[in-house]
Design an enzyme around this catalytic site. Structure first.
Site, PDB file in Angstrom:
ATOM      1  N   ARG A   1      19.831   4.654  -8.511  1.00 26.86           N
ATOM      2  CA  ARG A   1      18.379   4.922  -8.512  1.00 26.86           C
ATOM      3  C   ARG A   1      17.642   3.738  -9.107  1.00 26.86           C
ATOM      4  NH1 ARG A   1      16.324   7.256 -12.726  1.00 26.86           N
ATOM      5  NH2 ARG A   1      17.935   8.839 -12.947  1.00 26.86           N
TER       6      ARG A   1
ATOM      7  N   TYR B   1      -5.040   7.155   6.341  1.00 23.39           N
ATOM      8  CA  TYR B   1      -3.989   8.031   6.864  1.00 23.39           C
ATOM      9  C   TYR B   1      -4.155   9.454   6.296  1.00 23.39           C
ATOM     10  CZ  TYR B   1       0.739   9.779   7.717  1.00 23.39           C
ATOM     11  OH  TYR B   1       1.815  10.527   8.117  1.00 23.39           O
TER      12      TYR B   1
ATOM     13  N   ASP C   1      -3.103  -0.686   2.478  1.00 19.68           N
ATOM     14  CA  ASP C   1      -2.058  -0.098   3.327  1.00 19.68           C
ATOM     15  C   ASP C   1      -1.983  -0.976   4.583  1.00 19.68           C
ATOM     16  OD1 ASP C   1      -0.635   1.335   5.282  1.00 19.68           O
ATOM     17  OD2 ASP C   1      -1.212   3.279   4.460  1.00 19.68           O
TER      18      ASP C   1
ATOM     19  N   LYS D   1       7.150   2.817  10.702  1.00 18.77           N
ATOM     20  CA  LYS D   1       6.436   2.385  11.902  1.00 18.77           C
ATOM     21  C   LYS D   1       6.971   1.035  12.371  1.00 18.77           C
ATOM     22  CE  LYS D   1       4.297   6.157  10.688  1.00 18.77           C
ATOM     23  NZ  LYS D   1       3.096   6.177   9.858  1.00 18.77           N
TER      24      LYS D   1
END
Ligand SMILES: *Cc1c(COP(=O)(O)O)cnc(C)c1O
Length: 381
Positions: free
Chosen positions: A45, A97, A169, A194
Site C-alpha cells: 500500500r 465530471y 482534471d 480513458k
C-alpha cells in the site's frame, strides 16, 4: 527526451533487478527487509515497484516532481480533495465530471469543505468567486460533453494572486495534448480509465504535482486512505501509455474526418468541437493544446431522432465511457448526465438530443461511411 520517446523510456522503464524491458508485476503485499530500520520496500500500500514505475512515468510525462496511482480517477480526485479541511473553500468549475460533482456535494461537503461553482471560461466570474478562505481552484478543460476550453494560464494567475492552488482534471486531453503544470497549475488529476489506459479494460486514476510539499502531503494521503492501484493494473496501464502518442494521432485524424462529415451535412444543427474554427474555444485550444482531441458532440435538427440515428450504427457502439480504441456514441441526457435534473442540464446547455462521440482508431473510411450513411438515412419524425 521528446514526449513520444518518454512514453516508452520515461520514468522507470525497465526492471533494475533483471533488465526486463517491461516492468514485471510485483505481486507481493510485503517485502523481506534485509536489515532492521534500513530504508527499502516495506508494504505494497505504501509502495510497490510496479506501481512506482507507472507513477514515475506519469510524473515525467506531466513535467511534475511526483506521481501517484489510484484505483480509479474518482479515488485520485478524492485524495487530492482530502488535502483540504473543514472551513476551507474551493472554487470549482460548473461543467465538471458528474462523479466529481457528486463527490463534492454528497461527500466533501459533509466534512465541512465549502465550494462555489463558477463558469471557468469566464475569468471575471472566477475572480469574483474567491473568498478569504479560498484554498484552491478546481477545473476541467476541455469539459464533458460540450468540450468547453478554459484558459489554464490566466486562471492560474488569478488563483496565485489569492494564494490558492490550481487543480486541473486533464482526463480528456492527457499530457499528450496539454500540460497543465507548465501553464501554472499545481496538481493534475486524470481518470486513466480513458485515454491513458486507452483500451477500455481497466479502471485507474493518476495525480501528479510539481510542488515538493504537495507531493509529500498527497503521498501521505495515498498511504493513509489506501485507494492505491494494484500492480496488475499498474502494469496494464503502463503498457497502454506506451502507445498514447500513436493512438492520439489516429484518434485526432479520424475526429477531423468525422467533423467534416458533420459540418457539411444538412441534418446536423450544431457541433461542439474545439477544432471547429467557428467554435469560441478554437483559438484558445490552439494555443493551449497540441491538438483538439477526439471527443465531438453534436445535435441533429429537431425533426430527426437520435434514436433512429444511433440504431443504424454498427462499428460505432452505443456505450458510456470514452478514450478507448473503439468508437463509442451516447446521448448524455439519458446516459452519462442522466442524474442531473433536466432543468439544470438544459440550463448548462446539454439538450435532450445532444449526441456525444468518442472517436476511436478504426479505419477512417469505415467510420466516415457509417456516419454518412446513418445521416443520409434519417427520416423526419
Ligand atoms: C471518468 C472520469 C472521471 C472519473 O474516473 P473513474 O476512473 O471513472 O473513477 C473523472 N473525471 C473525468 C473528466 C472523467 O471523464
Amino acid at each position: 527526451m521528446k514526449f513520444n520517446t518518454k512514453l516508452i523510456h520515461g520514468g522507470i522503464s525497465e526492471d533494475r533487478n533483471t533488465g526486463a524491458v517491461s516492468m514485471p508485476i510485483y505481486k507481493a503485499s510485503t517485502f523481506h527487509q534485509k536489515e532492521l530500520g534500513k530504508p527499502g520496500w516495506e508494504y505494497s500500500r505504501t509502495g510497490n515497484p510496479t506501481r512506482q514505475a507507472l507513477e514515475e512515468l506519469m510524473a515525467d510525462l506531466s513535467d511534475g516532481v511526483a506521481g501517484f496511482a489510484f484505483s480509479s480517477g474518482s479515488a485520485a480526485i478524492h485524495v487530492v480533495l482530502s488535502l483540504f479541511s473543514a472551513g476551507d473553500h474551493i472554487v470549482v468549475g460548473n461543467d465538471i465530471y458528474g462523479g466529481t460533482f457528486r463527490l463534492i456535494n454528497q461527500v466533501m461537503k459533509r466534512f465541512g469543505v465549502e465550494f462555489t461553482t463558477v463558469d471557468t471560461t469566464d475569468l471575471a466570474a472566477v475572480e469574483a468567486a474567491f473568498q478569504s478562505n479560498t484554498k484552491a481552484l478546481y477545473l476541467e478543460t476541455p469539459t464533458n460533453p460540450l468540450l468547453r476550453v478554459s484558459d489554464i494560464e490566466a486562471l492560474s494567475k488569478i488563483a496565485k494572486q489569492h494564494g490558492a492552488h490550481v487543480i486541473v482534471d486533464n482526463t480528456f486531453a492527457t499530457p499528450y495534448l496539454q500540460k497543465p503544470l507548465d501553464l501554472g497549475a499545481d496538481i493534475v488529476v486524470s481518470s486513466a480509465t480513458k485515454y491513458l489506459g486507452g483500451h477500455s479494460d481497466l479502471i485507474a486514476g493518476i495525480a501528479v504535482t510539481n510542488d515538493k510539499e504537495l507531493a509529500e502531503q498527497i503521498g501521505f494521503l495515498q498511504n493513509s486512505i489506501g485507494s492505491v492501484l494494484d500492480p496488475e493494473d499498474a502494469w496494464l496501464l503502463q503498457r497502454g501509455i506506451k502507445t498514447l502518442g500513436a493512438r492520439m494521432r489516429v484518434h485526432e485524424e479520424n475526429t477531423q474526418a468525422l467533423f467534416k462529415v458533420l459540418k457539411d451535412d444538412q441534418h446536423v444543427a450544431k457541433i461542439y468541437y474545439p477544432g471547429d474554427p467557428a467554435s469560441s474555444s478554437y483559438e484558445l485550444a490552439k494555443r493551449q493544446m497540441r491538438g483538439f482531441g477526439a471527443m465531438i458532440s453534436f445535435e441533429l435538427k429537431p425533426e430527426y431522432s437520435p434514436k433512429q440515428f444511433i440504431e443504424q450504427l454498427k462499428v460505432i457502439s452505443l456505450a458510456e465511457s470514452l478514450g478507448g480504441v473503439e468508437s463509442l456514441i451516447e446521448v448524455p441526457a439519458i446516459m452519462t448526465h442522466g442524474s442531473i435534473p433536466r432543468a439544470e442540464r438544459i440550463k448548462d446547455g446539454i439538450q435532450d438530443n445532444l449526441i456525444r462521440m468518442s472517436v476511436g482508431i478504426e479505419d477512417q473510411e469505415d467510420l466516415v461511411t457509417e456516419l454518412q450513411n446513418a445521416l443520409n438515412n434519417l427520416v423526419e419524425a
